[in-house]
Design an enzyme around this catalytic site. Structure first.
Site, short mmCIF file in Angstrom:
data_model
loop_
_atom_site.label_atom_id
_atom_site.label_comp_id
_atom_site.label_asym_id
_atom_site.label_seq_id
_atom_site.Cartn_x
_atom_site.Cartn_y
_atom_site.Cartn_z
N HIS A 283 0.90 1.14 -13.12
CA HIS A 283 1.64 -0.05 -13.57
C HIS A 283 3.12 0.31 -13.64
O HIS A 283 3.48 1.37 -14.17
CB HIS A 283 1.13 -0.49 -14.95
CG HIS A 283 1.79 -1.73 -15.43
ND1 HIS A 283 1.49 -2.98 -14.93
CD2 HIS A 283 2.80 -1.91 -16.32
CE1 HIS A 283 2.26 -3.89 -15.52
NE2 HIS A 283 3.07 -3.27 -16.36
N ASN B 73 -5.38 2.82 -12.87
CA ASN B 73 -4.41 1.86 -12.34
C ASN B 73 -3.00 2.42 -12.50
O ASN B 73 -2.73 3.17 -13.43
CB ASN B 73 -4.51 0.55 -13.14
CG ASN B 73 -3.50 -0.50 -12.67
OD1 ASN B 73 -3.36 -0.74 -11.48
ND2 ASN B 73 -2.81 -1.12 -13.61
N MET C 205 -3.76 -6.87 -7.15
CA MET C 205 -3.24 -7.94 -8.00
C MET C 205 -4.33 -8.95 -8.33
O MET C 205 -4.29 -10.10 -7.91
CB MET C 205 -2.04 -8.61 -7.31
CG MET C 205 -0.94 -7.63 -6.94
SD MET C 205 -0.46 -6.52 -8.28
CE MET C 205 0.96 -7.37 -8.89
N ILE D 119 -7.17 -9.78 -11.66
CA ILE D 119 -7.70 -9.40 -12.97
C ILE D 119 -9.20 -9.13 -12.82
O ILE D 119 -9.90 -9.90 -12.17
CB ILE D 119 -7.45 -10.53 -13.98
CG1 ILE D 119 -5.96 -10.83 -13.96
CG2 ILE D 119 -8.02 -10.18 -15.35
CD1 ILE D 119 -5.26 -10.88 -15.26
N LEU D 120 -9.64 -8.05 -13.39
CA LEU D 120 -11.06 -7.68 -13.28
C LEU D 120 -11.80 -8.09 -14.55
O LEU D 120 -11.24 -8.07 -15.65
CB LEU D 120 -11.17 -6.18 -13.06
CG LEU D 120 -10.56 -5.72 -11.73
CD1 LEU D 120 -10.29 -4.21 -11.73
CD2 LEU D 120 -11.46 -6.10 -10.56
N ASN E 106 1.65 3.09 -2.64
CA ASN E 106 0.97 4.04 -3.53
C ASN E 106 -0.31 4.55 -2.89
O ASN E 106 -0.65 5.73 -3.05
CB ASN E 106 0.68 3.38 -4.88
CG ASN E 106 1.88 3.42 -5.80
OD1 ASN E 106 2.26 4.49 -6.27
ND2 ASN E 106 2.53 2.28 -6.00
N GLY F 126 0.79 -1.24 0.00
CA GLY F 126 0.00 0.00 0.00
C GLY F 126 0.81 1.28 0.00
O GLY F 126 0.32 2.31 0.48
C1 GAR Z 1 3.53 -1.01 -7.37
O1 GAR Z 1 4.84 -1.01 -7.88
C2 GAR Z 1 2.53 -1.01 -8.51
O2 GAR Z 1 2.94 -0.26 -9.61
C3 GAR Z 1 2.47 -2.48 -8.85
O3 GAR Z 1 2.48 -3.13 -7.60
C4 GAR Z 1 3.22 -2.34 -6.67
C5 GAR Z 1 2.37 -2.14 -5.44
O4 GAR Z 1 3.10 -1.52 -4.44
N1 GAR Z 1 1.31 -2.80 -9.60
C6 GAR Z 1 1.27 -3.74 -10.54
O5 GAR Z 1 2.23 -4.44 -10.82
C7 GAR Z 1 -0.06 -3.88 -11.24
N2 GAR Z 1 0.10 -4.60 -12.46
P1 GAR Z 1 2.37 -0.77 -3.26
O6 GAR Z 1 1.37 -1.77 -2.66
O7 GAR Z 1 3.46 -0.42 -2.31
O8 GAR Z 1 1.69 0.43 -3.85
#
Ligand code: GAR
Length: 201
Positions: free
Chosen positions: A112, A110, A93, A95-96, A17, A15
């Site tokens: 990425h 989202n 994580m 897929i919707l 982000n 979490g």
């Molecule tokens: C982040 O790096 C995000 O970009 C990635 O998961 C991480 C989550 O970190 N998302 C994906 O790979 C989606 N395809 P966080 O929980 O610390 O935000």
């Protein structure tokens, strides 16, 4: 300022982000407020962070539902209870289904960890290193049915440096993610949309 847009965040883990969005949304002039954090994993560390800041949280285990659609209908019920107008996937994580993405079309975004359309899917940092690219980065995009395919809202770039490992590269990209996502949500909350393909420097 006109009324703040109500934004919900969907997470599956750490979490960081999510925290960047929550922190940004504290500013009085930020055009969105965070109305709830949902996780498909009850043990997601980010849930504790959100609770500690008095943000409503909710979880649902897929195993309680017969189908993906049933799970997502329950999730939509939670998002509607919160009055969510924008839904931010932040390390969610899962897929919707096309039904869910169409239900929230134009309001579902989202982050990425790659410069889409490069490196859709998982393990983006290791794949970027293996491909020998000189630049890598992250993208905030609208979610459409195809995996990591929707129109980009904003991107941030970082150099790939000699000696980089997936870990060092990931840390450099993550710092940019934490700048990029609040700026992208700000633009979506203000405009309802944004010019595809923008880059922040
Ligand atoms: C982040 O790096 C995000 O970009 C990635 O998961 C991480 C989550 O970190 N998302 C994906 O790979 C989606 N395809 P966080 O929980 O610390 O935000």
């Amino acid at each position: 300022m006109t009324e703040k847009k109500r934004a919900a965040i969907l997470i599956s883990g750490r979490g960081s982000n999510m925290s960047a969005l929550i922190d940004a949304a504290r500013a009085p002039d930020y055009p969105a407020r965070i109305v709830g954090v949902f996780s498909n994993r009850a043990g997601a560390a980010g849930l504790q962070t959100a609770r500690a800041q008095d943000i409503p949280t909710a979880t649902l285990a897929q195993s309680r539902f017969d189908t993906r659609l049933d799970f997502e209908n329950a999730l939509t019920g939670i998002l509607e209870d919160w009055g969510a107008e924008i839904v931010c996937l932040a390390g969610f994580m899962r897929i919707l289904t096309p039904e869910f993405t169409q239900r929230w079309a134009g309001r579902l975004i989202n982050i990425h960890p790659s410069l889409l359309p490069d490196f859709r899917g998982l393990n983006t940092h290791a794949r970027a290193l293996a491909a020998g690219v000189a630049e890598h980065g992250c993208t905030v995009h609208f979610v459409t049915p195809g995996l990591d395919e929707g129109p980009a809202i904003l991107q941030a770039r970082v150099p790939v440096l000699p000696g980089d490992t997936p870990e060092t590269l990931s840390a450099r990209v993550l710092a940019e993610e934490h700048r990029l996502y609040p700026e992208a949500l700000r633009r979506v909350a203000l405009d309802g949309t944004s010019k595809p393909g923008g880059v922040i420097t």
